[in-house]
Design a protein around this motif. Structure first.
Motif, PDB file in Angstrom:
ATOM      1  N   GLY A 183       0.812  -1.206   0.000  1.00  0.00           N
ATOM      2  CA  GLY A 183       0.000   0.000   0.000  1.00  0.00           C
ATOM      3  C   GLY A 183       0.848   1.260   0.000  1.00  0.00           C
ATOM      4  N   SER A 184       0.277   2.310  -0.524  1.00  0.00           N
ATOM      5  CA  SER A 184       0.911   3.629  -0.524  1.00  0.00           C
ATOM      6  C   SER A 184      -0.192   4.670  -0.539  1.00  0.00           C
ATOM      7  CB  SER A 184       1.833   3.804  -1.731  1.00  0.00           C
ATOM      8  OG  SER A 184       1.092   3.684  -2.929  1.00  0.00           O
ATOM      9  N   PHE A 185       0.159   5.891  -0.152  1.00  0.00           N
ATOM     10  CA  PHE A 185      -0.889   6.904  -0.082  1.00  0.00           C
ATOM     11  C   PHE A 185      -0.311   8.284  -0.358  1.00  0.00           C
ATOM     12  CE2 PHE A 185      -4.033   9.671   1.898  1.00  0.00           C
ATOM     13  CZ  PHE A 185      -5.193   9.125   1.385  1.00  0.00           C
ATOM     14  N   GLU A 186      -1.048   9.071  -1.120  1.00  0.00           N
ATOM     15  CA  GLU A 186      -0.672  10.453  -1.401  1.00  0.00           C
ATOM     16  C   GLU A 186      -1.654  11.379  -0.694  1.00  0.00           C
ATOM     17  OE1 GLU A 186      -0.389  11.177  -5.543  1.00  0.00           O
ATOM     18  OE2 GLU A 186       0.901   9.452  -5.942  1.00  0.00           O
ATOM     19  N   LYS A 187      -1.120  12.300   0.122  1.00  0.00           N
ATOM     20  CA  LYS A 187      -1.971  13.158   0.940  1.00  0.00           C
ATOM     21  C   LYS A 187      -2.909  14.018   0.112  1.00  0.00           C
ATOM     22  CE  LYS A 187       1.107  13.408   4.920  1.00  0.00           C
ATOM     23  NZ  LYS A 187       1.887  14.300   5.824  1.00  0.00           N
ATOM     24  N   ARG A 188      -2.526  14.355  -1.087  1.00  0.00           N
ATOM     25  CA  ARG A 188      -3.386  15.217  -1.899  1.00  0.00           C
ATOM     26  C   ARG A 188      -4.673  14.508  -2.338  1.00  0.00           C
ATOM     27  NH1 ARG A 188      -2.346  14.031  -7.386  1.00  0.00           N
ATOM     28  NH2 ARG A 188      -0.514  12.706  -7.710  1.00  0.00           N
ATOM     29  N   ASN A 189      -4.715  13.202  -2.212  1.00  0.00           N
ATOM     30  CA  ASN A 189      -5.920  12.447  -2.579  1.00  0.00           C
ATOM     31  C   ASN A 189      -6.795  12.115  -1.373  1.00  0.00           C
ATOM     32  OD1 ASN A 189      -5.269  12.332  -5.318  1.00  0.00           O
ATOM     33  ND2 ASN A 189      -4.000  10.501  -5.034  1.00  0.00           N
ATOM     34  N   LEU A 190      -6.452  12.700  -0.202  1.00  0.00           N
ATOM     35  CA  LEU A 190      -7.125  12.333   1.034  1.00  0.00           C
ATOM     36  C   LEU A 190      -8.634  12.564   0.970  1.00  0.00           C
ATOM     37  CD1 LEU A 190      -7.008  11.385   3.958  1.00  0.00           C
ATOM     38  CD2 LEU A 190      -6.523  13.747   4.646  1.00  0.00           C
ATOM     39  N   SER A 191      -9.070  13.717   0.503  1.00  0.00           N
ATOM     40  CA  SER A 191     -10.501  14.041   0.494  1.00  0.00           C
ATOM     41  C   SER A 191     -11.264  13.137  -0.467  1.00  0.00           C
ATOM     42  CB  SER A 191     -10.715  15.510   0.123  1.00  0.00           C
ATOM     43  OG  SER A 191     -10.148  15.791  -1.147  1.00  0.00           O
TER      44      SER A 191
END
Length: 332
Positions: free
Chosen positions: A202-210
């Motif tokens: 898994g990975s996550f980009e903060k700009r896609n949070l909403s």
């Protein structure tokens, strides 16, 4: 013996999941065949036909797309999986509805009634199945775990039962069976998501949070509510079983029904007739089983003085036993 995990790269895993979601006319033709096989098996109470339907059902592709898409934080993959899942959902529901609408046999078989309620054990099986599915996808070698997950969770069957319920105007059966189906789907996706993150895919980009939260939150709320209600119902049924076995040990419990609105425990017994005072005493004892908020209703089938039953009474008893009762009573 080599016990080293044979994991594939994240890029290869993403490619494999994308390939699994490739849909062609042949895939949907197989889905239609699987739906018809499952409907026939349910209608004629044929276990072998039902197993055949589960073996060929291609229903896991969209579900795994949702789970892996959420795990990878790739909303495009999750949305694609959701679209495939909803399309397959509509096809299965439509085909099964038409089958049960046209078939002359309308009576619910044991195979149908067994797919109208979820228990804690269904939750456990779905979690284990989703975990096995996620782990199998990360392996370098091909395997047939997906088939095992399809059989273990039997996803296509409760949805076909939903079609049966809708075609007969039995909305209670339709609702209970579709809830079982959605609980399995939710827990499989949840297990896949957790495994993806535990294995560090898994990975996550903060700009896609909403955007991510907007997609996931309804999924979690609805799925969480279904799981909570299932656990609560299972615990209540188990407490009612304990009450019946302890306080009514001299009676044969023919049927046990629990309603939530209003809260009521309905028991059908075979044995000596209970007086109103006896029922009041039993009502007070419900508090010892955390069922004090339930109203106790008892119907008793009693024999004649010589121990025999009237023919009509015996017929009622046999009919109720054939209809099946709570899984916990062992009278399915």
């Amino acid at each position: 013996m080599n016990l080293k995990p044979d994991f594939i790269s994240k890029e290869q895993l993403v490619e494999n999941v994308d390939n699994d979601m490739e849909q062609t006319a042949l895939v949907y033709a197989i889905l239609v065949c699987a739906t018809l096989m499952a409907s026939v098996g349910l209608n004629y109470n044929s276990t072998t036909t039902i197993i055949g339907a589960m073996l060929i059902s291609p229903l896991m592709s969209g579900i795994s797309g949702i789970g892996f898409g959420l795990g990878f934080s790739r909303l495009d993959m999750a949305k694609r999986g959701t679209f495939i899942f909803l399309l397959q959902f509509a096809i299965i529901l439509g085909i099964s509805f038409l089958f049960f609408y046209l078939t002359p046999i309308k009576e619910p078989t044991p195979e149908i009634t067994s797919r109208t309620s979820a228990t804690i054990w269904d939750i456990l099986v779905a979690l284990l199945g989703g975990t096995a599915l996620a782990i199998s996808k990360t392996r370098a070698k091909d395997n047939n775990v997906v088939v095992g997950v399809s059989i273990g969770t039997s996803l296509i069957l409760p949805l076909c039962v939903t079609g049966y319920g809708l075609s007969n105007g039995d909305f209670t059966t339709a609702w209970n069976s579709v809830k079982l189906f959605l609980i399995n789907v939710f827990l499989i996706c949840l297990a896949v998501f957790v495994v993806v993150w535990l294995l560090k895919y898994g990975s996550f980009e903060k700009r896609n949070l909403s955007r991510y939260a907007l997609f996931v939150l309804p999924f979690l709320l609805i799925g969480g509510f279904f799981v909570y209600s299932t656990v609560d119902t299972t615990i209540t049924e188990y407490r009612a079983k304990q009450f019946s076995e302890t306080e009514l040990a001299d009676y044969f419990v023919l049927e046990q029904e629990i309603s939530s609105s209003p809260k009521e425990l309905q028991l059908t017994l075979v044995g000596e007739t209970l007086e109103d005072s006896d029922v009041e005493v039993l009502q007070e004892k419900l508090s010892a089983y955390n069922l004090a908020d339930h109203q106790l209703t008892i119907q008793t089938y009693s024999s004649r003085e010589d121990g025999s039953f009237d023919a009509s009474v015996l017929a009622d008893i046999m009919n109720k036993q054939n209809e099946g009762t709570s899984k916990f009573l062992g009278l399915d």
